[in-house]
Design a protein around this motif. Structure first.
Motif, mmCIF file in Angstrom:
data_model
loop_
_atom_site.group_PDB
_atom_site.id
_atom_site.type_symbol
_atom_site.label_atom_id
_atom_site.label_comp_id
_atom_site.label_asym_id
_atom_site.label_seq_id
_atom_site.Cartn_x
_atom_site.Cartn_y
_atom_site.Cartn_z
ATOM 1 N N ASP A 94 -13.146 -4.166 -1.543
ATOM 2 C CA ASP A 94 -13.078 -2.700 -1.597
ATOM 3 C C ASP A 94 -12.478 -2.290 -2.931
ATOM 4 N N LEU A 95 -13.343 -1.798 -3.835
ATOM 5 C CA LEU A 95 -12.920 -1.322 -5.156
ATOM 6 C C LEU A 95 -13.204 0.169 -5.291
ATOM 7 N N SER A 96 -13.307 0.877 -4.208
ATOM 8 C CA SER A 96 -13.700 2.286 -4.224
ATOM 9 C C SER A 96 -12.587 3.162 -4.792
ATOM 10 N N TYR A 97 -12.992 4.362 -5.214
ATOM 11 C CA TYR A 97 -12.064 5.379 -5.722
ATOM 12 C C TYR A 97 -11.236 4.847 -6.887
ATOM 13 N N ASN A 98 -11.949 4.365 -7.921
ATOM 14 C CA ASN A 98 -11.344 3.967 -9.176
ATOM 15 C C ASN A 98 -12.182 4.557 -10.309
ATOM 16 N N ASN A 99 -12.023 4.037 -11.509
ATOM 17 C CA ASN A 99 -12.776 4.522 -12.669
ATOM 18 C C ASN A 99 -13.604 3.403 -13.297
ATOM 19 N N LEU A 100 -14.140 2.513 -12.479
ATOM 20 C CA LEU A 100 -14.926 1.397 -12.989
ATOM 21 C C LEU A 100 -16.242 1.907 -13.561
ATOM 22 N N SER A 101 -16.707 1.271 -14.630
ATOM 23 C CA SER A 101 -17.944 1.684 -15.296
ATOM 24 C C SER A 101 -18.851 0.468 -15.459
ATOM 25 N N SER A 143 -3.927 -6.654 -0.808
ATOM 26 C CA SER A 143 -4.219 -5.251 -0.540
ATOM 27 C C SER A 143 -3.221 -4.386 -1.303
ATOM 28 N N LEU A 144 -3.726 -3.646 -2.282
ATOM 29 C CA LEU A 144 -2.905 -2.770 -3.117
ATOM 30 C C LEU A 144 -3.462 -1.345 -3.084
ATOM 31 N N LYS A 145 -3.950 -0.929 -1.954
ATOM 32 C CA LYS A 145 -4.588 0.380 -1.822
ATOM 33 C C LYS A 145 -3.599 1.522 -2.064
ATOM 34 N N ARG A 146 -4.149 2.601 -2.624
ATOM 35 C CA ARG A 146 -3.403 3.851 -2.810
ATOM 36 C C ARG A 146 -2.115 3.657 -3.613
ATOM 37 N N ASN A 147 -2.281 3.102 -4.812
ATOM 38 C CA ASN A 147 -1.213 3.028 -5.793
ATOM 39 C C ASN A 147 -1.708 3.666 -7.092
ATOM 40 N N ARG A 148 -1.088 3.325 -8.219
ATOM 41 C CA ARG A 148 -1.489 3.923 -9.508
ATOM 42 C C ARG A 148 -1.723 2.848 -10.562
ATOM 43 N N GLU A 171 0.822 -1.197 0.000
ATOM 44 C CA GLU A 171 0.000 0.000 0.000
ATOM 45 C C GLU A 171 0.861 1.254 0.000
ATOM 46 N N ASP A 172 0.339 2.310 -0.636
ATOM 47 C CA ASP A 172 0.991 3.637 -0.647
ATOM 48 C C ASP A 172 2.401 3.583 -1.218
ATOM 49 N N LEU A 173 2.597 2.802 -2.284
ATOM 50 C CA LEU A 173 3.940 2.663 -2.865
ATOM 51 C C LEU A 173 4.060 3.282 -4.247
ATOM 52 N N ASN A 174 2.974 3.837 -4.778
ATOM 53 C CA ASN A 174 3.007 4.473 -6.097
ATOM 54 C C ASN A 174 3.324 3.471 -7.204
ATOM 55 N N LEU A 175 2.898 2.229 -7.030
ATOM 56 C CA LEU A 175 3.129 1.202 -8.048
ATOM 57 C C LEU A 175 2.199 1.424 -9.239
ATOM 58 N N THR A 176 2.625 0.978 -10.416
ATOM 59 C CA THR A 176 1.859 1.201 -11.646
ATOM 60 C C THR A 176 1.710 -0.112 -12.408
ATOM 61 N N GLY A 177 1.060 -0.007 -13.561
ATOM 62 C CA GLY A 177 0.973 -1.158 -14.452
ATOM 63 C C GLY A 177 -0.218 -2.052 -14.160
ATOM 64 N N SER A 186 -8.667 -0.236 -3.589
ATOM 65 C CA SER A 186 -9.181 1.130 -3.622
ATOM 66 C C SER A 186 -8.079 2.146 -3.895
ATOM 67 N N HIS A 187 -8.521 3.342 -4.319
ATOM 68 C CA HIS A 187 -7.616 4.468 -4.555
ATOM 69 C C HIS A 187 -6.546 4.122 -5.590
ATOM 70 N N ASN A 188 -6.989 3.581 -6.734
ATOM 71 C CA ASN A 188 -6.122 3.343 -7.879
ATOM 72 C C ASN A 188 -6.781 3.958 -9.112
ATOM 73 N N LYS A 189 -6.396 3.497 -10.290
ATOM 74 C CA LYS A 189 -6.961 4.027 -11.531
ATOM 75 C C LYS A 189 -7.528 2.911 -12.391
ATOM 76 N N PHE A 190 -8.023 1.857 -11.763
ATOM 77 C CA PHE A 190 -8.604 0.758 -12.518
ATOM 78 C C PHE A 190 -9.818 1.251 -13.302
#
Length: 658
Positions: A155-162, A108-113, A87-93, A133-137
């Protein structure tokens, strides 16, 4: 010359090599998946620098946890990656490589990218906790998540799911948490009425529409807010039973003709005035009619209600008197502090509310005429020794004064009635806080409060053990741990087992030490230590001292035996209450407290530590947690009255067993 033991040595070596090889093969599979994940999520090798190819054991890496599993094909044990918390590691991909960790239980991969669609998770059949949560999925709601049979938290909150929320969420029958707020989800909320254990739910901040299903209407309005076209309880009432009506567009203007102008000139003043007068008359008429009907109904129902109310009052008053009232003698109450606070008749006539039933009798909350509140325990048919011996024993118990012990104030013993009077504790008991109200809206008991209460109970029992008379509590269980107005743990019902030959309780058998259960002997201080160890396990696991295991087994399993089997065969974290998984940096404290609990529940009494030593260990463990002020229980309301049975799975709260 070859040693006679050489064949055995060769067999042992072969067994070790075969075990090692099976371990290496499995570790290589997890190792490859994790290294592939690192390559895509941390190409600069700065965030996961500890993960390197020189170490083939991923279980030592940051954020990685492992557990042992049985290999069904080779009957060997193998070590698998079972937990990944980054968590909170700024991981991407992409997280696609992680789908090959088939024994993963916690992710748990919260608050990454992380971005892109969430890949298929159908391989992760053992997954229990999923926090993304808190990613850009982006992309649609991951349908494969609904095929994970053991999932507890999602917990899939704070993403861009449609897209829409799938109705297949009904498959997740064990789900406790569902957070999908702050995405771009559309459409209706499906009727997910199979999620009977759901405690934490939030779909706010989406583009949902339609009526909120009745199965979810018990959650607060904040769980559905910021959805423009969503309606129903607990939000605004739906118009026409569906969605809120959208205002109709004004009809297009048409050019006026001469007739329209002539008509408008005649009615320019009269029409609006006439409309207002008609509206006022209609409103006044409705109000008068409504008032008249209400007055008639009020007069009719009040007459019947007043009659029934008098009957209820008479019945309730007679019942509250009958709670204790029997034939009394002239000696009255015996006050252990020497100061008479009330008369016996005042206590017998006080309004009473049942709090719970225990081993020795039923507890009541009694409100005296001066407004003071006391707890009264009406004892069952128990055999009492001689009068002088009884008075001496009660005086010993009455002298015990400690901030973690419920003080005994007075007693009354006659042939047909026996009462104990103590201070009333307004915040219920530990059993209610741990097991009560498991439905929506429940506030879980946080780790700091649990540790604080455990330390308080340990201090109280240690004080009882170290008193001048070296007393034994004899009935340690969660319903006998009360919480005062300041949030402190108070031990109640102490020392009664050494005075009264009361009946044994099957409810407390889960706490009883093996030596006390087998031959019916009275509790000792070391058997108290065992019972306290079971109480610690109850605090850590959230389970009752005896419970039915999953899979339909009808036989109750004792908590210490289950904890030892899980610790021996599985990852230790499987023991802990899922409600504690939300808190960070407490794993070491939980494991340390679990070790204390296991030492207290040793089968051989002499192998258990003394209570004073146990109290000291918990004090050292808790550190600042206990010394800091914690107001989590300050706002706890009085626990509602109900039978003392929070652990049986029945609905409703546990009683405050006083």
């Amino acid at each position: 010359m070859t040693s006679p033991r050489s064949p055995y040595l060769l067999l042992a070596t072969a067994f070790f090599l075969s075990f090692h090889l099976s371990y290496v093969v499995h570790s290589a599979s997890d190792f490859q998946a994790l290294m592939s994940f690192k390559a895509s999520s941390d190409p600069s090798n700065k965030l996961l620098s500890q993960w390197n190819s020189t170490s083939s054991n991923p279980c030592t890496w940051h954020g990685v946890s492992c557990s042992l599993h049985n290999n069904n094909h080779h009957h060997r044990r193998r070590r698998c990656v079972s937990g990944l918390v980054l968590e909170d590691l700024n991981l991407t991909g992409s997280i696609l490589p992680l789908t090959f960790l088939t024994e993963l239980r916690i992710l748990s991969l919260k608050r990454n990218r992380f971005d892109g669609p969430i890949p298929s998770l159908s391989n992760l059949t053992a997954l229990k906790l999923l926090f993304l949560s808190h990613n850009k999925f982006s992309g649609k709601f991951p349908a494969t998540v609904t095929s994970l049979p053991h999932l507890y938290r999602l917990d899939l909150s704070y993403n861009n799911l449609s897209g829409q929320i799938p109705a297949t969420l009904n498959n997740l029958t064990h789900l406790l948490t569902l957070r999908i707020n702050t995405n771009n989800l559309r459409g209706r909320i499906p009727n997910i009425n199979n999620l009977s254990h759901l405690q934490d739910f939030n779909v706010s901040g989406n583009r949902l529409s339609g009526k909120i299903p009745d199965s979810l209407s018990g959650f607060p309005g904040s769980a559905f807010s910021n959805n423009l076209f969503l309606c129903g309880v607990p939000l605004l009432k739906c118009r026409g039973g569906e969605t809120k009506a959208i205002p109709a567009l004004a009809s297009p203007l048409k050019p006026p003709n001469d007739t329209d102008l002539h008509h408008k000139s005649k009615t320019h003043v009269a029409a609006p005035r006439m409309g207002v007068m008609v509206l006022v008359i209609i409103v006044l008429g409705d109000v008068l009619v409504l008032a008249l009907v209400s007055l008639i109904l009020y007069c009719y129902f009040w007459r019947n209600y007043s009659v029934s109310l008098k009957e209820v009052k008479v019945e309730t008053h007679s019942k509250s008197k009958a709670v204790y009232k029997r034939k009394v003698n002239s000696e009255g109450m015996v006050f252990l502090e020497g100061v008479r606070r009330f008369e016996l008749e005042e206590l017998l006539c006080a309004s009473a509310e049942m709090l719970g039933k225990g081993v020795f009798g039923t507890a009541y909350k009694a409100v005296l005429d001066d407004g003071n509140v006391v707890a009264v325990k009406r004892l069952k048919e128990v055999s009492v020794g001689g009068k002088r011996e009884l008075q001496q024993r009660m005086e010993v118990l009455g002298r015990l004064r400690h901030c973690n012990v419920v003080p005994l104030r007075a007693y009354y013993f006659a042939k047909d009635e026996k009462l104990l009077v103590s201070d009333y504790m307004p915040n219920g008991n530990l059993s209610w806080l741990l097991h009560g109200n498991r439905g929506p809206g429940r506030t879980p008991l946080d780790w700091t409060t649990r540790l604080k209460l455990a330390a308080g109970v340990a201090r109280g029992i240690a004080f009882i053990h170290n008193s001048d008379n070296k007393l034994t509590h004899g009935n340690i269980k969660s319903t006998n741990v009360l919480v005062d107005v300041a949030g402190k743990a108070r031990v109640s019902d102490f020392g009664l087992s050494s005075i009264f030959a009361g009946p044994t309780s099957s409810r407390s058998n889960g706490y009883r030490a093996p030596e006390a259960s087998s031959d019916g002997r009275k509790q000792t201080q070391l058997s108290d230590v065992y019972s306290f160890g079971v109480l610690l396990m109850e605090i850590l696991t959230g389970k009752c001292p005896s419970f039915e295991v999953d899979g339909g087994c009808a036989t109750a399993v004792e908590l210490p035996r289950w904890v030892r089997s899980v610790v021996r065969e599985e990852w230790t974290a499987e023991v802990f209450d899922l409600e504690l998984m939300r808190y960070k940096d407490i794993e070491e404290e939980m494991v340390a407290l679990l070790q204390i609990a296991m030492a207290c529940t040793a089968t051989v009494p002499d192998q258990r530590p003394r209570m004073s030593h146990v109290s000291k260990m918990i004090e050292e463990l808790s550190g600042v947690h206990v010394s800091q002020s914690h107001d989590a229980l300050d706002s706890v309301s009085e626990s509602p009255s109900a039978p003392e049975d929070a652990c049986t799975g029945r609905d409703g709260p546990a009683s405050a067993s006083q």
